[in-house]
Scaffold this active site. Sequence first.
Site, PDB file in Angstrom:
ATOM      1  N   LYS A 147      42.535 -22.917 -30.564  1.00  0.00           N
ATOM      2  CA  LYS A 147      42.570 -23.448 -29.230  1.00  0.00           C
ATOM      3  C   LYS A 147      41.321 -24.313 -29.037  1.00  0.00           C
ATOM      4  CE  LYS A 147      43.575 -23.135 -24.166  1.00  0.00           C
ATOM      5  NZ  LYS A 147      43.659 -22.139 -23.010  1.00  0.00           N
ATOM      6  N   SER A 183      47.257 -23.208 -20.633  1.00  0.00           N
ATOM      7  CA  SER A 183      46.738 -24.248 -21.007  1.00  0.00           C
ATOM      8  C   SER A 183      46.577 -24.096 -22.672  1.00  0.00           C
ATOM      9  CB  SER A 183      45.281 -24.164 -20.435  1.00  0.00           C
ATOM     10  OG  SER A 183      44.531 -23.144 -20.844  1.00  0.00           O
ATOM     11  N   SER A 201      47.305 -18.520 -19.276  1.00  0.00           N
ATOM     12  CA  SER A 201      47.286 -19.450 -20.284  1.00  0.00           C
ATOM     13  C   SER A 201      47.749 -19.094 -21.534  1.00  0.00           C
ATOM     14  CB  SER A 201      45.973 -20.364 -20.377  1.00  0.00           C
ATOM     15  OG  SER A 201      45.711 -20.885 -19.213  1.00  0.00           O
TER      16      SER A 201
END
Length: 548
Positions: free
Chosen positions: A185, A257, A281
């Site tokens: 990420k 996210s 997330s």
Amino acid sequence: MKKLGILSLIFILLNFACGKQRITKSDIRHAQNIFGMEFTPSQISTMQEYLNSNLQGYDSMRLSPLGFEVIPAMTFDPLPMGFEFSESPSVFEFEFNEDIRMPEDKNELAFYSVADLSVLIKTKQISSVELTEFFLERIRKFDPKLQAIITITKERAMVQARKMDEELANGNYRGPLHGIPYGAKDLLAVKDYPTTWGSEAYKNQYFDENATVIEKLDKAGAVLVSKLVSGSLARGDVWFGGKTKNPWDLNQGASGSSAGSGSATAAGLVPFAIGTETLGSITSPSNRNGITGLRPTYGRVSRYGAMTLSWSMDKIGPMARSAEDCALIFEAMYGKDAKDMMTIPAPFSYDNTKQNENLKIGYFKEFFEEDSSSSRDNNLEILDEIRALGYELTEVELPKTIYPRAFDVILRAEAGAFFDELVLSGSSASLVEQGESSRANSLRQSRFIPAVEYLQANRHRRLLIEDFHQTISGFDVLLTPTRNFKQLMVTNLTGHPALAIPTGLDSANHPTSLTLLGNLFDEEKLLELGTLIQSKTDFHKKTPHGFE
């Protein structure tokens, strides 16, 4: 150090030099409505000088902007009163399927588990260079549909892959992640590559060192092939380049996210990915994209080099095809880090051949029964599957003393502090989304959260930690629908670990998911139960059409 915007600096200097009473009595009368307070005219009069003095103090702090690496002197402690760590040493036992062979159709490698790819690498049926090139080609082919990748780290990946092949040829095998490609990420710093945090405001941002998690995975021999989408500043699945798609339904976002981590793993663009969670997330995109995601205990994995959303709530964890894979990855990630003072040392033991028949399992019956989503039927069926394994499921309830809106104050206040310069400089206006539910709006309104209320929320949080500990300490695992905000809020505040596992597809061919919750630092029990469930089911082996 961060640089303060020139206009903001001029504004602060002028106000600081002026020293006049910038806050009027009328300002105070109107402001008290924001905080739900009511003071007398006399009390307001006595406040005026104090508040203006406070304002000068704020100005003086803003003249010395803080670097992203600086954390507050107050640190979060998730441990309940009297909590004791296990004194057992860490023991990692993993049985691989040594019969794994290269498929006739090489494209099938896209959906091989990390464990199986590991066997292929170790037995030299495929090289790390070949495997890395294979996944880089899949990224090139499929990412235009998904928008899951922010930066392809091809040069770094090929250097690492060649190094892993050379080491293996010389008899140096680093372990199960040796030569395995992965994605991270884009909240995690990687030297020589931009770390954008998914935001227009930071898309040209570089750091001079790697995040600790990246360093640990480098040491384990893993090969970073891409930096994956984070929703802008860790919110949702919208970033400065578009909206990351769910490979099961390209008309649907991947959820956030850790949107890129969920989407890319599900579509076979990477064998595994690293995500982060503050309030869903990891578990939410694992649910949406039909993969397995581990949210570790708060403090289990170093966050050094990662963007902060909340110093007291952020966690970093693996997202992969199975609980087994998550265990392999987590084993390389966890541990105390001198660079992150909030990391907590604790042992981790896991055995993928183990069935702990004595596990005490509870479940939130109310959450399963009130679930009106498309996940309901699949999740009720998986409860029966678990009972069929010989476990008795005991009904449990969340503590009654929960105040979700009050606790959200903690996240918003801490995010507002970390991104203060973004707001002061006016750069929050550059973020893609600006509506009521946007990160930009959340950061701006955080300025209106009183310090007293932030501290009061943390005092209530302490009670919640004790109450939830009483709820879970009598069990090894608690079961809950993944899509349940109450448990999500509570367990992210208390710092407990969670494992989201797929439970099938609904009538619209969308994945559904169940979450296993564990005691602090008891990830192994979640992973072992998850492994057992997945050995009896095939939900984690389903793949989205069109990415074969």
